[in-house]
Scaffold this active site. Structure first.
Site, mmCIF file in Angstrom:
data_model
loop_
_atom_site.group_PDB
_atom_site.id
_atom_site.type_symbol
_atom_site.label_atom_id
_atom_site.label_comp_id
_atom_site.label_asym_id
_atom_site.label_seq_id
_atom_site.Cartn_x
_atom_site.Cartn_y
_atom_site.Cartn_z
ATOM 1 N N SER A 124 8.110 1.347 9.771
ATOM 2 C CA SER A 124 6.791 0.411 10.089
ATOM 3 C C SER A 124 6.170 1.635 11.303
ATOM 4 C CB SER A 124 7.213 -0.728 10.875
ATOM 5 O OG SER A 124 6.110 -1.180 11.545
ATOM 6 N N TYR A 148 11.921 -5.871 17.215
ATOM 7 C CA TYR A 148 11.675 -5.410 15.761
ATOM 8 C C TYR A 148 11.379 -3.957 15.369
ATOM 9 C CZ TYR A 148 9.157 -4.530 11.369
ATOM 10 O OH TYR A 148 8.694 -4.038 10.276
ATOM 11 N N LYS A 152 13.885 -0.592 13.670
ATOM 12 C CA LYS A 152 13.085 0.329 12.771
ATOM 13 C C LYS A 152 13.571 1.804 13.247
ATOM 14 C CE LYS A 152 11.758 -2.416 9.435
ATOM 15 N NZ LYS A 152 12.487 -2.574 8.330
HETATM 16 P P1 NAD Z 1 9.495 -10.056 3.383
HETATM 17 O O1 NAD Z 1 9.887 -10.864 4.452
HETATM 18 O O2 NAD Z 1 8.294 -10.660 2.587
HETATM 19 O O3 NAD Z 1 10.440 -9.553 2.445
HETATM 20 C C1 NAD Z 1 11.902 -9.257 3.027
HETATM 21 C C2 NAD Z 1 12.799 -9.715 1.978
HETATM 22 O O4 NAD Z 1 14.114 -9.467 2.522
HETATM 23 C C3 NAD Z 1 12.683 -11.162 1.987
HETATM 24 O O5 NAD Z 1 12.822 -11.642 0.693
HETATM 25 C C4 NAD Z 1 14.118 -11.784 2.566
HETATM 26 O O6 NAD Z 1 14.375 -12.980 2.163
HETATM 27 C C5 NAD Z 1 14.896 -10.858 2.336
HETATM 28 N N1 NAD Z 1 16.036 -10.354 3.251
HETATM 29 C C6 NAD Z 1 15.949 -10.462 4.699
HETATM 30 N N2 NAD Z 1 17.118 -10.234 5.174
HETATM 31 C C7 NAD Z 1 18.082 -10.270 3.929
HETATM 32 C C8 NAD Z 1 19.585 -10.197 4.017
HETATM 33 N N3 NAD Z 1 20.318 -10.107 5.218
HETATM 34 N N4 NAD Z 1 20.160 -10.203 2.780
HETATM 35 C C9 NAD Z 1 19.189 -10.320 1.743
HETATM 36 N N5 NAD Z 1 18.062 -10.360 1.855
HETATM 37 C C10 NAD Z 1 17.386 -10.361 2.812
HETATM 38 O O7 NAD Z 1 8.821 -8.881 4.216
HETATM 39 P P2 NAD Z 1 7.973 -7.674 3.755
HETATM 40 O O8 NAD Z 1 6.541 -8.054 4.403
HETATM 41 O O9 NAD Z 1 7.828 -7.505 2.275
HETATM 42 O O10 NAD Z 1 8.585 -6.392 4.380
HETATM 43 C C11 NAD Z 1 9.375 -5.591 3.490
HETATM 44 C C12 NAD Z 1 9.956 -4.456 4.601
HETATM 45 O O11 NAD Z 1 8.870 -3.769 5.243
HETATM 46 C C13 NAD Z 1 10.733 -4.899 5.895
HETATM 47 O O12 NAD Z 1 11.834 -4.116 6.167
HETATM 48 C C14 NAD Z 1 9.952 -5.071 6.859
HETATM 49 O O13 NAD Z 1 10.435 -4.845 8.027
HETATM 50 C C15 NAD Z 1 8.764 -3.708 6.457
HETATM 51 N N6 NAD Z 1 7.696 -3.608 7.068
HETATM 52 C C16 NAD Z 1 6.761 -4.620 6.648
HETATM 53 C C17 NAD Z 1 5.436 -4.676 7.355
HETATM 54 C C18 NAD Z 1 4.424 -5.802 6.977
HETATM 55 O O14 NAD Z 1 3.260 -5.890 7.467
HETATM 56 N N7 NAD Z 1 4.704 -6.698 5.767
HETATM 57 C C19 NAD Z 1 4.928 -3.529 7.730
HETATM 58 C C20 NAD Z 1 5.632 -2.510 7.965
HETATM 59 C C21 NAD Z 1 7.039 -2.522 7.763
HETATM 60 C C1 WQD Z 2 -3.866 -7.108 13.276
HETATM 61 C C2 WQD Z 2 -5.126 -6.941 14.242
HETATM 62 C C3 WQD Z 2 -4.778 -8.401 16.246
HETATM 63 C C4 WQD Z 2 -3.853 -12.233 14.435
HETATM 64 C C5 WQD Z 2 2.151 -5.986 12.832
HETATM 65 C C6 WQD Z 2 3.336 -5.326 13.304
HETATM 66 C C7 WQD Z 2 3.581 -4.326 12.574
HETATM 67 C C8 WQD Z 2 3.512 -4.471 11.265
HETATM 68 C C9 WQD Z 2 2.421 -5.092 10.595
HETATM 69 C C10 WQD Z 2 5.717 -4.791 10.248
HETATM 70 C C11 WQD Z 2 -4.824 -6.784 15.772
HETATM 71 C C12 WQD Z 2 -5.635 -8.852 15.643
HETATM 72 C C13 WQD Z 2 -4.052 -10.744 14.588
HETATM 73 C C14 WQD Z 2 -4.646 -12.841 14.969
HETATM 74 C C15 WQD Z 2 -6.376 -11.360 15.598
HETATM 75 N N1 WQD Z 2 4.550 -5.208 10.653
HETATM 76 N N2 WQD Z 2 -5.391 -10.621 15.224
HETATM 77 N N3 WQD Z 2 -5.943 -12.575 15.543
HETATM 78 O O1 WQD Z 2 -0.170 -6.271 15.095
HETATM 79 O O2 WQD Z 2 -1.197 -4.588 13.711
HETATM 80 O O3 WQD Z 2 0.924 -5.136 13.223
HETATM 81 O O4 WQD Z 2 2.172 -6.104 11.543
HETATM 82 O O5 WQD Z 2 6.135 -3.774 10.569
HETATM 83 O O6 WQD Z 2 4.882 -3.733 13.020
HETATM 84 O O7 WQD Z 2 3.278 -5.340 14.689
HETATM 85 O O8 WQD Z 2 -0.921 -6.705 12.694
HETATM 86 O O9 WQD Z 2 -2.035 -8.488 11.402
HETATM 87 O O10 WQD Z 2 -0.665 -9.068 13.644
HETATM 88 O O11 WQD Z 2 -2.951 -7.700 13.744
HETATM 89 O O12 WQD Z 2 -7.180 -11.187 16.076
HETATM 90 O O13 WQD Z 2 -4.709 -14.315 14.678
HETATM 91 O O14 WQD Z 2 -5.611 -8.549 14.233
HETATM 92 O O15 WQD Z 2 -4.917 -8.158 17.501
HETATM 93 O O16 WQD Z 2 -5.687 -6.216 16.492
HETATM 94 P P1 WQD Z 2 -0.478 -5.534 13.872
HETATM 95 P P2 WQD Z 2 -1.578 -7.974 12.874
#
Ligand code: NAD
Ligand code: WQD
Length: 336
Positions: A124, A148, A152
């Site tokens: 991330s 979190y 990572k």
């Molecule tokens: P998500 O929660 O929709 O998907 C994750 C899936 O993993 C879920 O279906 C959950 O049931 C499953 N899971 C969690 N722990 C488990 C375990 N111990 N065993 C089996 N299954 C398990 O999340 P996402 O948004 O699809 O994110 C996917 C990956 O990308 C994650 O590693 C997350 O940290 C990373 N990521 C997400 C974002 C984002 O904004 N969505 C941004 C950066 C990184």
């Molecule tokens: C985006 C912008 C907020 C909600 C997070 C995690 C990051 C990654 C992606 C997993 C910011 C603003 C938000 C609201 C708002 N996830 N905001 N009102 O914080 O960039 O990233 O999600 O890996 O690790 O930190 O994403 O969507 O929360 O925020 O004004 O109700 O929207 O301040 O500027 P962020 P976000």
């Protein structure tokens, strides 16, 4: 290739499964459904016309995971499964370290035992913390500011150490920026539990009348309109990035790191305005205080992935807003 997709019924995983199948790969999904629904499989069938192998397994149960590696002949793993809520991670550090790090360690142990050496890891942008400057290259300092993010960063170190110790491994670490949007069919998308933490699901829920108003977290940042700027990327572009990196795994050992983003920032107000315009719907909002821990601006330098993986995010912010709304409408009408 036969790809084991952990977390494959989740948001990014399900879209990546579609891309994998469209590109001729076979998939087996492992998910414990802690943050996704079994009905995703029916909807994946509607999109792909493929019955996808699925095992409901918790990655922390290494014996059950081992059986998956026995049952299927796996060539590569894409490891999405993790907990991902920043706020919750501060309240439940033990659960987050256990799930995110323990899950990866179990996957790696099973891979080594069954001679599977290729893995793509979901990292991330939050490993960068508050960046010194934007766009952020992969070489920027790693200094996550929450539990979190630290899970990572630790997982990235585990992969680097493992590939240094055993040169049979190939690892691709992908640092995602802000994934939003949904499959253009509207059949799969992000389904947050409870009150959304992230901006786009909050916007769609306000537009749908589920929440009264959005609070914009601060309009006094040093940005063009004072609101936070982020690198939003369509989840289908992100999914394609995973397929693109499989080539790297085929041809290289060791590890690589790529930013997956669009390389440009949009402010909160720009995203709201675009959403209102393309969907012709109002999003009620108020300006509130800043959210603790938020950076003013965060966007990627994706040129390494663009040049080396022959991959580029192509969908526009209009596509992201339209597809997010299409998914929200479908999810509501189907009671998902
Ligand atoms: P998500 O929660 O929709 O998907 C994750 C899936 O993993 C879920 O279906 C959950 O049931 C499953 N899971 C969690 N722990 C488990 C375990 N111990 N065993 C089996 N299954 C398990 O999340 P996402 O948004 O699809 O994110 C996917 C990956 O990308 C994650 O590693 C997350 O940290 C990373 N990521 C997400 C974002 C984002 O904004 N969505 C941004 C950066 C990184
Ligand atoms: C985006 C912008 C907020 C909600 C997070 C995690 C990051 C990654 C992606 C997993 C910011 C603003 C938000 C609201 C708002 N996830 N905001 N009102 O914080 O960039 O990233 O999600 O890996 O690790 O930190 O994403 O969507 O929360 O925020 O004004 O109700 O929207 O301040 O500027 P962020 P976000």
């Amino acid at each position: 290739m036969r790809v084991l997709v952990t977390g494959g019924t989740g948001y990014i995983g399900s879209h990546t499964v579609v891309s994998l199948i469209e590109n001729g790969h076979d998939v087996v999904i492992v998910d414990n459904l802690s943050n996704s629904k079994i009905s995703v499989l029916d909807r994946l069938y509607q999109i792909t016309n493929h019955n996808i192998d699925f095992e409901k397994i918790d990655l922390l149960d290494i014996d059950l995971l081992d059986e998956v590696f026995v049952k299927y002949s796996i060539d590569c793993v894409i490891h999405f499964a993790a907990f991902k809520a920043v706020g919750e991670s501060q309240e439940k550090p033990i659960e987050y370290y256990k799930n995110n790090i323990g899950g990866l360690l179990n996957v790696l142990q099973c891979m080594r035992k069954h001679n599977v050496f290729k893995l793509v890891f979901s990292s991330s942008a939050c490993v960068y913390g508050t960046p010194d400057c934007c766009p952020i290259p992969e070489t920027a300092p790693i200094r996550p500011q929450n539990v979190y993010g630290r899970t990572k960063a630790i997982c990235e170190d585990i992969l680097k150490d493992t590939s240094n110790a055993d040169n049979r491994f190939s690892f691709a670490i992908l640092r995602y920026f802000n994934p939003i949007g949904a499959h253009e069919s509207g059949l799969i998308g992000e389904a947050p539990n409870g009150i959304p933490n992230n901006l786009m699901p909050y916007i769609t829920q306000v537009a749908a009348g589920i929440r009264e108003k959005l609070t914009v977290f601060g309009n006094d940042y040093p940005t063009e309109d004072g609101t936070g700027v982020r690198d939003y990327i369509h989840v289908c572009d992100l999914a394609d990035g995973h397929v693109a990196v499989l080539n790297w795994l085929d041809n290289n050992k060791g590890y690589c790191i790529y930013n997956l983003g669009c390389g440009r920032g949009y402010s909160v107000l720009e995203l709201i305005n675009t959403f209102e315009k393309v969907n012709d719907i109002k999003v009620n909002y108020v300006i509130g205080p800043r959210r603790s821990g938020d950076a003013a601006t965060c966007f990627s330098d994706p040129s390494k992935a663009n040049n080396e993986l022959n991959w580029k995010a192509v969908k526009t912010v209009e596509d992201m807003c339209r597809d997010s709304w299409k998914w929200e409408c479908y999810a509501r009408s189907s009671n998902l």
